[in-house]
Motif scaffolding. Structure first.
Motif, PDB file in Angstrom:
ATOM      1  N   SER A  79       3.927  -2.902  12.186  1.00 54.35           N
ATOM      2  CA  SER A  79       4.032  -1.901  13.244  1.00 54.35           C
ATOM      3  C   SER A  79       2.924  -2.085  14.264  1.00 54.35           C
ATOM      4  N   HIS A  80       1.677  -2.247  13.801  1.00 60.13           N
ATOM      5  CA  HIS A  80       0.564  -2.490  14.717  1.00 60.13           C
ATOM      6  C   HIS A  80       0.756  -3.789  15.490  1.00 60.13           C
ATOM      7  N   CYS A  81       1.448  -4.758  14.853  1.00 54.48           N
ATOM      8  CA  CYS A  81       1.693  -6.044  15.513  1.00 54.48           C
ATOM      9  C   CYS A  81       2.859  -5.985  16.498  1.00 54.48           C
ATOM     10  N   GLY A  82       3.526  -4.845  16.587  1.00 50.10           N
ATOM     11  CA  GLY A  82       4.569  -4.661  17.588  1.00 50.10           C
ATOM     12  C   GLY A  82       5.985  -4.830  17.092  1.00 50.10           C
ATOM     13  N   ASP A  83       6.179  -5.161  15.801  1.00 50.95           N
ATOM     14  CA  ASP A  83       7.532  -5.366  15.264  1.00 50.95           C
ATOM     15  C   ASP A  83       7.971  -4.095  14.542  1.00 50.95           C
ATOM     16  N   GLN A  84       8.512  -3.131  15.280  1.00 46.93           N
ATOM     17  CA  GLN A  84       8.880  -1.846  14.673  1.00 46.93           C
ATOM     18  C   GLN A  84      10.117  -1.978  13.797  1.00 46.93           C
ATOM     19  N   GLU A  85      11.006  -2.876  14.139  1.00 43.39           N
ATOM     20  CA  GLU A  85      12.206  -3.063  13.310  1.00 43.39           C
ATOM     21  C   GLU A  85      11.831  -3.642  11.950  1.00 43.39           C
ATOM     22  N   GLY A  86      10.980  -4.676  11.959  1.00 45.72           N
ATOM     23  CA  GLY A  86      10.521  -5.264  10.708  1.00 45.72           C
ATOM     24  C   GLY A  86       9.706  -4.273   9.896  1.00 45.72           C
ATOM     25  N   ALA A  87       8.876  -3.493  10.593  1.00 46.26           N
ATOM     26  CA  ALA A  87       8.070  -2.479   9.912  1.00 46.26           C
ATOM     27  C   ALA A  87       8.967  -1.472   9.209  1.00 46.26           C
ATOM     28  N   SER A  88      10.027  -1.041   9.869  1.00 45.10           N
ATOM     29  CA  SER A  88      10.954  -0.074   9.276  1.00 45.10           C
ATOM     30  C   SER A  88      11.551  -0.607   7.986  1.00 45.10           C
ATOM     31  N   ALA A  89      11.909  -1.880   7.962  1.00 40.38           N
ATOM     32  CA  ALA A  89      12.531  -2.464   6.775  1.00 40.38           C
ATOM     33  C   ALA A  89      11.575  -2.398   5.579  1.00 40.38           C
ATOM     34  N   TYR A  90      10.313  -2.742   5.797  1.00 41.41           N
ATOM     35  CA  TYR A  90       9.336  -2.694   4.705  1.00 41.41           C
ATOM     36  C   TYR A  90       9.058  -1.254   4.260  1.00 41.41           C
ATOM     37  N   LEU A  91       8.918  -0.354   5.221  1.00 41.04           N
ATOM     38  CA  LEU A  91       8.601   1.039   4.883  1.00 41.04           C
ATOM     39  C   LEU A  91       9.770   1.726   4.181  1.00 41.04           C
ATOM     40  N   GLU A  92      10.976   1.419   4.597  1.00 44.92           N
ATOM     41  CA  GLU A  92      12.147   2.000   3.928  1.00 44.92           C
ATOM     42  C   GLU A  92      12.235   1.516   2.486  1.00 44.92           C
ATOM     43  N   ARG A  93      11.897   0.247   2.265  1.00 43.47           N
ATOM     44  CA  ARG A  93      11.883  -0.283   0.904  1.00 43.47           C
ATOM     45  C   ARG A  93      10.804   0.417   0.068  1.00 43.47           C
ATOM     46  N   ALA A  94       9.624   0.619   0.666  1.00 43.48           N
ATOM     47  CA  ALA A  94       8.530   1.293  -0.041  1.00 43.48           C
ATOM     48  C   ALA A  94       8.922   2.708  -0.429  1.00 43.48           C
ATOM     49  N   LEU A  95       9.543   3.428   0.484  1.00 43.70           N
ATOM     50  CA  LEU A  95       9.904   4.819   0.233  1.00 43.70           C
ATOM     51  C   LEU A  95      11.097   4.945  -0.703  1.00 43.70           C
ATOM     52  N   ALA A  96      11.940   3.935  -0.744  1.00 45.61           N
ATOM     53  CA  ALA A  96      13.038   3.936  -1.721  1.00 45.61           C
ATOM     54  C   ALA A  96      12.469   3.808  -3.135  1.00 45.61           C
TER      55      ALA A  96
END
Length: 591
Positions: free
Chosen positions: A431-448
């Motif tokens: 997310s800090h690196c500017g890739d919000q789509e990629g960030a969402s994929a990792y965070l959704e996996r973490a929260l699942a």
């Protein structure tokens, strides 16, 4: 053979806490006050469609045709009885406990008999002073019909009752609204339906030397993470739990402050290659020890001990949880205890919110990676460190930090599928690196994997803000604050909430939060950047220039051009333009 007459009824049972002690102090006054309280209870029972069918000394038993009516009546009882008790000294007050069960009962004339009645009496015994406990059968009929918070106390074995009973505590706001203010633990918990066992793992006491403090904290971190992944639980984040470190606290106070039912406490002693961990599980309100255990073995057994502790705590709180379910909470440990040790040493610096802390974390993580090159969490944290340098403009070489962050993410990705903490660090870094789509994929996996991950919800909130989704962002930040109500980094969540308000056009509310943050945390300077722009955008020139002056005093090298190179602005170019113009109007330098 005469048929037994039976019916389904909601049974409410009451008694007075410490009635014998009260009568010994002042028998006549106590009995007179009890009579007045019973008259008050009888009137409320009648008003809510019930009838009193039994009494024994200081207790009453009533029946209702509806579980909803019984619960509403119980809350009105406690409200009115608490109001009466305010006129008495603390040690002379009549405090009632109430238990409610919905069950099949035997009708014997005007009396009712059977387990349906007995369970209500047992639940009443479990309730706290001026408290209410209900059974799972009552809970099933309350959805959408009452405004009270229902907190699970898990399944309990009740005396002379053959099967365990699901028990819930009823909490309610005061009539004047106190105790249910916006942002309180209770109001957030009610909103997100905290209808499951709630627990906090407190900092364990270190019985070894001071140099082992980080190791003891690591034990707590891993047990918390394992419990957090059990879907049946609501688990307070370690960041909030660790605000109690180093001071004596009463478990009842902890339970009330954090909004939890259960507290895990423990001690750790490490000597050479030997390890001893003692743990106990306490029901907070009644201060009752439910389970305790001691683990002894070699230091390398630490990962097995942590998993066993989490499994046994979960089983003690919620017997329905099978060992197979807790296994889902067990991530693969690192191959090297030394590498794990170094990551635990880096932990405090990861949340330092300043570049000096990051400088101290990076070499520790690099040493861990050198020992265990496949240690995914170490790579993920390294990416997070470099990404923070980038996102907070703590670096003079943004291209280098971006390259280091992306390289660490690439290596981490191969081995963190089952580690919510590492997945969150990777998502936050992207997310800090500017890739919000990629960030969402990792965070959704973490929260699942870990729905109680407060840090994950907070980073997911920032992603929504960067993508221009203020409503979604606000809900995620509120959920994060629910899971970590005493978080030392709550100001970061608050600023995320402020950004979501600013994006929604509620600039005055956003500025108010930013002012609150800088007043409480003068060492954190980056909120001045946002505050100066938002104030200018709202037409508040005085506040804009005040915030700009504060910013330049803390960050003399700040320029609009440098600020706008932050990768997070890529997803919302229109908002970036508005922020840049606001900073110009605040009088900040362009270059």
């Amino acid at each position: 053979m005469t048929a037994v007459n039976r019916k389904l009824a909601a049974i409410l049972s009451t008694d007075v806490v410490g009635f014998s002690r009260l009568t010994a102090l002042d028998e006549e006054t106590t009995v007179r006050e009890l009579t007045l309280c019973h008259d008050q209870i009888a009137a409320l029972v009648l008003e809510h469609g019930g009838r009193i069918f039994g009494s024994a000394g200081d207790g009453l038993v009533a029946e209702f045709p509806s579980a909803v009516q019984a619960v509403r009546c119980s809350v009105e009882m406690q409200r009115s009885l608490l109001s009466r008790s305010n006129d008495f000294p603390q040690d002379r007050r009549l405090e009632f406990r109430i238990g409610i069960n919905l069950g099949d009962v035997i009708v014997s004339g005007d009396d009712l008999l059977g387990d349906g009645v007995n369970i209500a009496a047992r639940l009443q015994e479990m309730a706290a002073p001026s408290g209410i406990c209900i059974s799972g059968s009552v809970r099933e009929h309350l959805d959408g019909k009452v405004l009270f918070t229902l907190t699970s106390l898990g399944e309990r074995v009740l005396k002379n009752i053959p099967k365990p009973v699901s028990v819930f505590r009823v909490d309610w706001p005061e009539e004047n609204g106190e105790g249910n203010e916006a942002g309180s633990v209770r109001s957030f918990s009610a909103r997100f339906g905290k209808d499951q066992p709630s627990i906090v793992v407190m900092p364990f006491d270190n019985l070894s030397g001071q140099s082992d403090e980080y190791f003891v904290d690591g034990v707590v971190e891993e047990i918390t993470a394992a419990l957090s992944r059990v879907r049946n639980f609501f688990v307070i984040a370690r960041q909030s739990a660790f605000t109690y470190k180093g001071r004596f606290v009463d478990v009842r106070s902890v339970g009330r402050e954090l909004g939890v039912t259960y507290v895990v406490e423990g001690t750790v002693r490490r000597g050479g290659d030997r390890l001893r961990i003692s743990v106990q599980l306490v029901e907070a309100e009644m201060r009752t020890q439910l389970w305790s255990e001691r683990y002894e073995g070699a230091t390398q057994d630490i990962f097995e001990f942590q998993d066993r502790i989490a499994a046994q705590v979960a089983g003690a709180v919620h017997p329905a949880i099978r060992s197979a379910e807790i296994e889902l909470a067990m991530r693969k440990p690192p191959s090297s205890l030394r590498a794990y040790d170094l990551v635990m040493r880096a932990y405090p610096y990861l949340w330092g919110q300043n570049k000096d802390a990051i400088k101290r974390a990076i070499p520790l993580l690099q040493d861990a990676i050198e020992i265990d090159p496949a240690y995914g969490r170490a790579h993920a944290f390294l990416a997070w460190c470099h990404a923070q340098n980038l996102g907070y403009i703590w670096t003079d070489e943004p291209e280098k930090d971006l390259e280091c962050a992306l390289r660490a993410i690439e290596v981490a990705a191969a081995s963190i599928d089952d580690d919510p903490t590492a997945l969150t660090a990777t998502g936050g870094a992207l997310s800090h690196c500017g890739d919000q789509e990629g960030a969402s994929a990792y965070l959704e996996r973490a929260l699942a994997l870990d729905p109680n991950n407060a840090w994950g919800w907070a980073r997911y909130g920032w992603v929504a803000s960067y993508r221009g989704q203020p409503d979604c962002a606000r809900e995620r930040f509120e959920r994060a604050m629910t899971l970590s109500p005493a978080d030392p980094l709550a100001f970061n969540m608050r600023m995320g909430l402020a950004l979501s308000l600013a994006l929604a056009g509620k600039l005055s509310e956003a500025i108010s939060i930013a002012r609150e943050v800088v007043n409480k945390h003068p060492e954190v300077t980056w909120p001045y950047r946002m505050m100066s722009a938002w104030s200018a955008m709202s037409g508040d020139e005085d506040t804009a220039r005040w915030a700009a002056k504060k910013l330049l005093a803390a960050e003399p090298g700040f320029t609009i051009q440098r600020y706008m190179t932050r990768p997070v602005f890529r997803a919302s170019p229109q908002w970036a333009d508005q922020m840049a113009e606001g900073l110009r109007q605040a009088g900040l330098p362009e270059h």
